[in-house]
Design an enzyme around this catalytic site. Structure first.
Site, PDB file in Angstrom:
ATOM      1  N   LYS A 130       4.192 -10.377  -1.364  1.00 16.92           N
ATOM      2  CA  LYS A 130       5.429 -10.135  -2.113  1.00 16.92           C
ATOM      3  C   LYS A 130       6.160  -8.932  -1.519  1.00 16.92           C
ATOM      4  CE  LYS A 130       2.889  -7.417  -5.554  1.00 16.92           C
ATOM      5  NZ  LYS A 130       2.223  -7.500  -6.877  1.00 16.92           N
ATOM      6  N   TYR A 176      19.030  22.423   5.077  1.00 22.13           N
ATOM      7  CA  TYR A 176      19.791  22.554   3.837  1.00 22.13           C
ATOM      8  C   TYR A 176      19.058  23.420   2.826  1.00 22.13           C
ATOM      9  CZ  TYR A 176      22.902  18.847   5.415  1.00 22.13           C
ATOM     10  OH  TYR A 176      23.812  18.103   6.118  1.00 22.13           O
TER      11      TYR A 176
HETATM   12  C1  PLP Z   1       0.835  -7.396  -6.579  1.00 30.94           C
HETATM   13  C2  PLP Z   1      -0.237  -8.187  -7.207  1.00 30.94           C
HETATM   14  C3  PLP Z   1      -1.527  -8.185  -6.661  1.00 30.94           C
HETATM   15  C4  PLP Z   1      -1.917  -7.302  -5.495  1.00 30.94           C
HETATM   16  O1  PLP Z   1      -2.097  -5.999  -5.946  1.00 30.94           O
HETATM   17  P1  PLP Z   1      -2.595  -4.836  -4.954  1.00 30.94           P
HETATM   18  O2  PLP Z   1      -2.812  -3.679  -5.834  1.00 30.94           O
HETATM   19  O3  PLP Z   1      -1.491  -4.621  -3.986  1.00 30.94           O
HETATM   20  O4  PLP Z   1      -3.818  -5.355  -4.317  1.00 30.94           O
HETATM   21  C5  PLP Z   1      -2.465  -8.992  -7.232  1.00 30.94           C
HETATM   22  N1  PLP Z   1      -2.175  -9.768  -8.305  1.00 30.94           N
HETATM   23  C6  PLP Z   1      -0.955  -9.782  -8.867  1.00 30.94           C
HETATM   24  C7  PLP Z   1      -0.694 -10.639 -10.052  1.00 30.94           C
HETATM   25  C8  PLP Z   1       0.054  -8.999  -8.350  1.00 30.94           C
HETATM   26  O5  PLP Z   1       1.273  -9.001  -8.899  1.00 30.94           O
END
Ligand code: PLP
Length: 365
Positions: free
Chosen positions: A35, A257
């Site tokens: 994702k 800055y």
């Molecule tokens: C993002 C997500 C994961 C992965 O989580 P990590 O902490 O990056 O390993 C697993 N399951 C679901 C439902 C997620 O949304």
């Protein structure tokens, strides 16, 4: 010459980290979570390193189309399921598996016309209170789903809120187990933290599918308790730039800055072609580590839009064109974990990698 700022995506490191997930959850199948454009790495760039996965999990339908366009014929899972009825048509067409976490998604599925029944992940809210059916409502949701001709198989799923911390996963696992007792179907519980910390020794937590994300991208989910070296993970993204100038300072000279930094004696600093417009966090504290020619040194003064200033004391030979690694791996092999930089910005590796700016040229190596 283009501005000397770039991000490298390390294909071998992605493959290595994915193998680490597999080794941590033997016998379980592995979703590589891609994702958010593969946590900022770029789905197309990360794909070569992640082809050893059993499936790809994501939540944007666009991204699912991109994974299919790469030629992936295996499972793809929508972690938040469908947002509107139309999305189910794409699921049918591209053979996407999808999460069902509330009643309206079952209604949509019941009204959907498809030749090919769907693979569904039914999500339980076992305590995190974001998505999912409450344990008491879970069995009824399962019964409704399993009565639909649109549904082929139902995998039981939940998500942990505290897999990376002291609370751990015991309470949520107990809730999940009690509410799914004697129900048929595969199960999926683990994110990265649970995969590393609990899956090796607990078959009920490991279950049938694990869903590692952040560990695959070379960040330790439980930093600073453990770092990537402890978990044998490798950086998958290196943000690199070069020095475009140096300055010799005298005692009392200010830098950048707000004159936040003032030299207490003679010193050399380097001006790095990277700033917050590249995704480097402006909020980092003074003394945040950085590698120059693969040698560890520190940031001095404020991060500006296009530049960062660094202390060259540990690297006297450094000059214009010297390599700077903001996070990841330097050319000489030295590693600066993204987790260390994130901690100096009061955040986590996830946020930094996802925030890598569009303007940074990025390539897989
Ligand atoms: C993002 C997500 C994961 C992965 O989580 P990590 O902490 O990056 O390993 C697993 N399951 C679901 C439902 C997620 O949304």
């Amino acid at each position: 010459m283009p501005r000397p700022t770039e991000a490298l995506i390390h294909t071998d490191a992605l493959a290595h980290n994915l193998r680490r997930a597999r080794a941590s959850a033997p016998d379980a199948k592995v979703w590589a979570v891609v994702k958010a454009n593969a946590y900022g790495h770029g789905i197309e760039r990360a794909y070569a390193g992640l082809q050893g996965a059993d499936g790809f999990a994501l939540l944007d339908l666009n991204e699912a189309e991109r994974v299919r366009a790469l030629g992936w014929r295996g499972p793809i899972l929508l972690l938040e399921g469908c947002f509107e009825a139309r999305d189910l048509e794409l699921c049918s067409r591209l053979n996407l598996w999808h999460t069902v976490h509330h009643e309206a998604q079952i209604d949509m599925l019941a009204a959907h016309k498809t030749q090919q029944p769907h693979q569904v992940f039914l999500k339980m809210n076992s305590g995190m209170n974001r998505l999912g059916f409450r344990p008491q409502a879970f069995r009824a949701a399962w019964q409704r789903l399993s009565g639909l001709t649109q549904v082929d198989s139902i995998t039981l799923m939940t998500h942990f809120s505290d897999a990376d911390g002291p609370a751990g996963v015991a309470a949520q696992t107990a809730v999940f187990e009690a509410a799914t007792r004697e129900m048929p179907g595969d199960r999926s519980l683990c994110n990265s933290a649970a995969t590393l910390r609990f899956a090796p020794n607990d078959g009920a937590v490991r279950a049938d599918w694990v869903r590692p994300g952040i560990m695959v991208y070379g960040s330790a989910p439980d930093f600073p308790d453990h770092d990537i070296a402890h978990w044998d993970l490798q950086p998958t993204m290196s943000l690199r730039a070069r020095l475009i100038a140096t300055q010799a300072l005298h005692a009392g000279d200010a830098v950048g800055y707000g004159s936040r930094f003032r030299a207490t004696g003679p010193m050399r600093i380097g001006i790095v072609a990277c700033g917050y417009a590249d995704g480097y966090p402006r909020v980092v504290r003074e003394d945040t580590p950085v590698l120059v020619n693969g040698v560890r040194t520190r940031i001095v003064g404020r991060v500006s839009m296009d530049m960062i200033t660094v202390d060259l004391a540990p690297v006297p030979e450094a000059g214009v064109d010297s390599e700077v690694t903001l996070w990841g791996r330097a050319q000489n092999g030295a590693v600066l974990p993204i987790d260390e930089v994130a901690a100096c910005a009061g955040t986590v590796g996830y946020e930094l990698m996802c925030a890598l700016a569009q303007r940074v040229p990025t390539r897989a190596v």
